[in-house]
Design a protein around this motif. Structure first.
Motif, mmCIF file in Angstrom:
data_model
loop_
_atom_site.group_PDB
_atom_site.id
_atom_site.type_symbol
_atom_site.label_atom_id
_atom_site.label_comp_id
_atom_site.label_asym_id
_atom_site.label_seq_id
_atom_site.Cartn_x
_atom_site.Cartn_y
_atom_site.Cartn_z
ATOM 1 N N GLU A 150 3.581 5.094 -49.031
ATOM 2 C CA GLU A 150 4.059 3.963 -49.817
ATOM 3 C C GLU A 150 4.227 2.774 -48.869
ATOM 4 O O GLU A 150 4.714 2.951 -47.744
ATOM 5 C CB GLU A 150 5.395 4.309 -50.484
ATOM 6 C CG GLU A 150 5.205 5.262 -51.650
ATOM 7 C CD GLU A 150 6.511 5.800 -52.203
ATOM 8 O OE1 GLU A 150 7.551 5.144 -52.028
ATOM 9 O OE2 GLU A 150 6.474 6.896 -52.795
ATOM 10 N N GLY A 197 0.921 -1.832 -60.617
ATOM 11 C CA GLY A 197 2.282 -2.224 -60.244
ATOM 12 C C GLY A 197 3.129 -2.464 -61.481
ATOM 13 O O GLY A 197 4.334 -2.181 -61.506
ATOM 14 N N LEU A 234 4.095 0.969 -62.948
ATOM 15 C CA LEU A 234 5.159 1.631 -62.191
ATOM 16 C C LEU A 234 6.465 0.835 -62.251
ATOM 17 O O LEU A 234 7.547 1.409 -62.424
ATOM 18 C CB LEU A 234 4.686 1.831 -60.737
ATOM 19 C CG LEU A 234 5.586 2.630 -59.818
ATOM 20 C CD1 LEU A 234 5.988 3.960 -60.423
ATOM 21 C CD2 LEU A 234 4.876 2.886 -58.482
HETATM 22 N N1 LIG Z 1 2.245 7.920 -55.041
HETATM 23 C C1 LIG Z 1 2.177 6.704 -55.557
HETATM 24 N N2 LIG Z 1 3.147 5.801 -55.297
HETATM 25 C C2 LIG Z 1 3.070 4.566 -55.810
HETATM 26 N N3 LIG Z 1 2.079 4.159 -56.634
HETATM 27 C C3 LIG Z 1 1.098 5.012 -56.920
HETATM 28 C C4 LIG Z 1 1.090 6.317 -56.386
HETATM 29 N N4 LIG Z 1 -0.022 6.925 -56.812
HETATM 30 C C5 LIG Z 1 -0.673 6.057 -57.588
HETATM 31 N N5 LIG Z 1 -0.006 4.899 -57.682
HETATM 32 C C6 LIG Z 1 -0.460 3.762 -58.501
HETATM 33 O O1 LIG Z 1 -1.402 3.085 -57.732
HETATM 34 C C7 LIG Z 1 -1.092 1.694 -57.643
HETATM 35 C C8 LIG Z 1 -1.522 1.171 -56.299
HETATM 36 O O2 LIG Z 1 -2.914 1.296 -56.188
HETATM 37 P P1 LIG Z 1 -3.688 0.835 -54.873
HETATM 38 O O3 LIG Z 1 -3.174 1.569 -53.696
HETATM 39 O O4 LIG Z 1 -5.145 0.941 -55.166
HETATM 40 O O5 LIG Z 1 -3.271 -0.689 -54.828
HETATM 41 P P2 LIG Z 1 -2.615 -1.559 -53.666
HETATM 42 O O6 LIG Z 1 -3.648 -1.712 -52.595
HETATM 43 O O7 LIG Z 1 -1.309 -1.010 -53.268
HETATM 44 O O8 LIG Z 1 -2.390 -2.927 -54.460
HETATM 45 P P3 LIG Z 1 -3.076 -4.350 -54.267
HETATM 46 O O9 LIG Z 1 -4.548 -4.085 -54.007
HETATM 47 O O10 LIG Z 1 -2.864 -5.035 -55.559
HETATM 48 O O11 LIG Z 1 -2.393 -4.941 -53.104
HETATM 49 C C9 LIG Z 1 0.409 1.640 -57.864
HETATM 50 O O12 LIG Z 1 0.819 0.358 -58.335
HETATM 51 C C10 LIG Z 1 0.625 2.745 -58.874
HETATM 52 O O13 LIG Z 1 0.363 2.323 -60.183
#
Ligand SMILES: Nc1ncnc2c1ncn2[C@@H]1O[C@H](COP(=O)(O)OP(=O)(O)OP(=O)(O)O)[C@@H](O)[C@H]1O
Ligand SMILES: CC(C)(CO)[C@@H](O)C(=O)NCCC(=O)O
Length: 371
Positions: free
Chosen positions: A75, A206, A209
């Motif tokens: 995270e 986001g 969640l």
């Molecule tokens: N273990 C987890 N903890 C938090 N979110 C998770 C988890 N698994 C899946 N998600 C989902 O995945 C999303 C994040 O996806 P991803 O990692 O592709 O994006 P990010 O790179 O963090 O965001 P951005 O590209 O917008 O900066 C979270 O907002 C949530 O909906």
């Protein structure tokens, strides 16, 4: 992917290797390839990785000819854990990461907003310089690589059935890439390195969640998804039948069971939040967000005459109901003209793209050596 290629694609010492990082708004994704015998799949779960890392490691861990490709998530709010993890790997990596053509001793390729936000922290804590790679470049490079190199990377998903689609190399472009992270980016991809970010929406993973935590008291993404399995969105959503006295509205193609208004039942029921089941709220939220993304994606595909829409990002997480909802939305709005496709390595497009920006032999990467 051949990280320890005998063709010399990674000209390093036997133990050294490459690590790339994608630091997003919600999650940090790490991809690294390693050689030698020192590592095992068990390493993947030894740190405070998120639950979804464990899930994805289950399908994403690859034995490589002469080396291995590892996937890891944290995270973003626990960036300190990620830093500790990298510190623990430093010795395995021969004391650091050496970038070809750079005088810097410890440099790793990094993408996502956190490559900017946490650059000083990585320098202070690990003496590592983050070599920033553009996020959109990396997403597209990762997707193109996977779609060209990996057998059975893309699949359709309808009614619980996953159908792998082998994409003909010559017939890949153009396509729409929809990356559902914290927010959503929609990118028209015309070729290797040829793309345009045509749209986006702030209603993404986001939002699911964040709103989910507020509305259900859930503490994690996995908990929220788990709840959604058991929920019934009709308890919360206003259906066409609720408005039309149980009837379809055939003239405009709406069945009585179609959602007329997400969360609309809450208007008139005069119920407090605690009187709704968190399962139903989670289900409705997931459906609302997935449906909305599916619809906006379709509209962009229509706008640019694209037939294929590939969905990536950690929001999807291989989750059946999410993929089904997105597929139905694309199918419904396009009247079957456009197709939603999902990627096995959905959450790691950016990190893989950053990994590919190392000076490694792309031709060996494109010989289908990733399983
Ligand atoms: N273990 C987890 N903890 C938090 N979110 C998770 C988890 N698994 C899946 N998600 C989902 O995945 C999303 C994040 O996806 P991803 O990692 O592709 O994006 P990010 O790179 O963090 O965001 P951005 O590209 O917008 O900066 C979270 O907002 C949530 O909906
Ligand atoms: C800001 C980024 C690119 C960060 O990854 C992503 O969260 C996103 O695409 N958000 C949607 C922003 C918008 O287009 O309205």
């Amino acid at each position: 992917m051949d990280c320890g290629s005998q063709t010399g694609s990674i000209p390093d010492s036997p133990r050294s290797s490459h690590l790339a990082i994608d630091i997003g708004g919600s999650l940090i994704k790490l991809v690294y390839c390693s050689r030698g015998s020192g590592e095992s799949a068990a390493d993947e779960n030894c740190c405070s990785s998120t639950e979804s890392a464990k899930i994805s490691n289950g399908i994403n861990f690859h034995s490589l000819r002469g080396g291995r490709l590892h996937f890891q998530t944290f995270e973003t709010s626990k960036v300190a854990d990620c830093i500790e993890f990298i510190r623990s790997k430093k010795t395995d990596f021969g004391g650091g990461w050496h970038l070809e053509g750079s005088k810097e001793k410890n440099v790793i390729k990094a993408t996502g907003g956190g490559a900017y936000k946490f650059a000083d922290l990585f320098k202070e804590q690990l003496d590592i310089v983050l070599d920033k790679q553009d996020e959109m470049d990396c997403l597209v490079a990762g997707a193109n690589f996977l779609l060209k190199a990996v057998h059975h990377e893309a699949f359709t998903y309808r009614d619980g059935v996953k159908d792998f689609v082998q994409i003909n190399d010559k017939d890949l472009f153009p396509y729409l890439l929809v990356n559902i992270g914290s927010g959503v980016s929609m990118i028209k991809v015309d070729g290797i390195g040829k793309f345009e970010r045509v749209s986006g929406t702030s209603v993404g993973g986001g939002t699911f969640l964040g709103l989910g935590k507020l509305l259900t008291q859930c503490k994690s993404f996995d908990e929220l998804l788990e709840l959604s399995h058991k929920g019934n969105n009709r308890v919360v959503d206003m259906l066409v039948g609720d408005i039309y006295g149980g009837n379809d509205y055939n003239k405009i193609g709406l069945a009585s069971t179609n959602i007329a208004s997400s969360f609309g039942k809450a208007i008139s029921e005069d119920k407090e939040l605690h009187e709704y089941q968190p399962e139903d709220i989670s289900r409705s939220l997931l459906r609302m967000i997935s449906n909305n993304i599916g619809q906006i994606s379709y509209l962009n595909a229509l706008r640019y005459g694209l037939k294929r829409i590939f969905f990536g990002g950690f929001f999807i997480c291989g989750h059946a109901y999410t993929m089904d909802t997105i597929s139905v939305a694309v199918h419904y709005w396009s009247k079957g003209e456009a197709e939603a496709l999902f990627l096995r390595h959905e959450g790691f497009l950016g990190a893989l793209g950053a990994l590919m920006s190392y000076n490694i032999d792309k031709s060996s990467l494109l010989q289908g050596q990733i399983s």
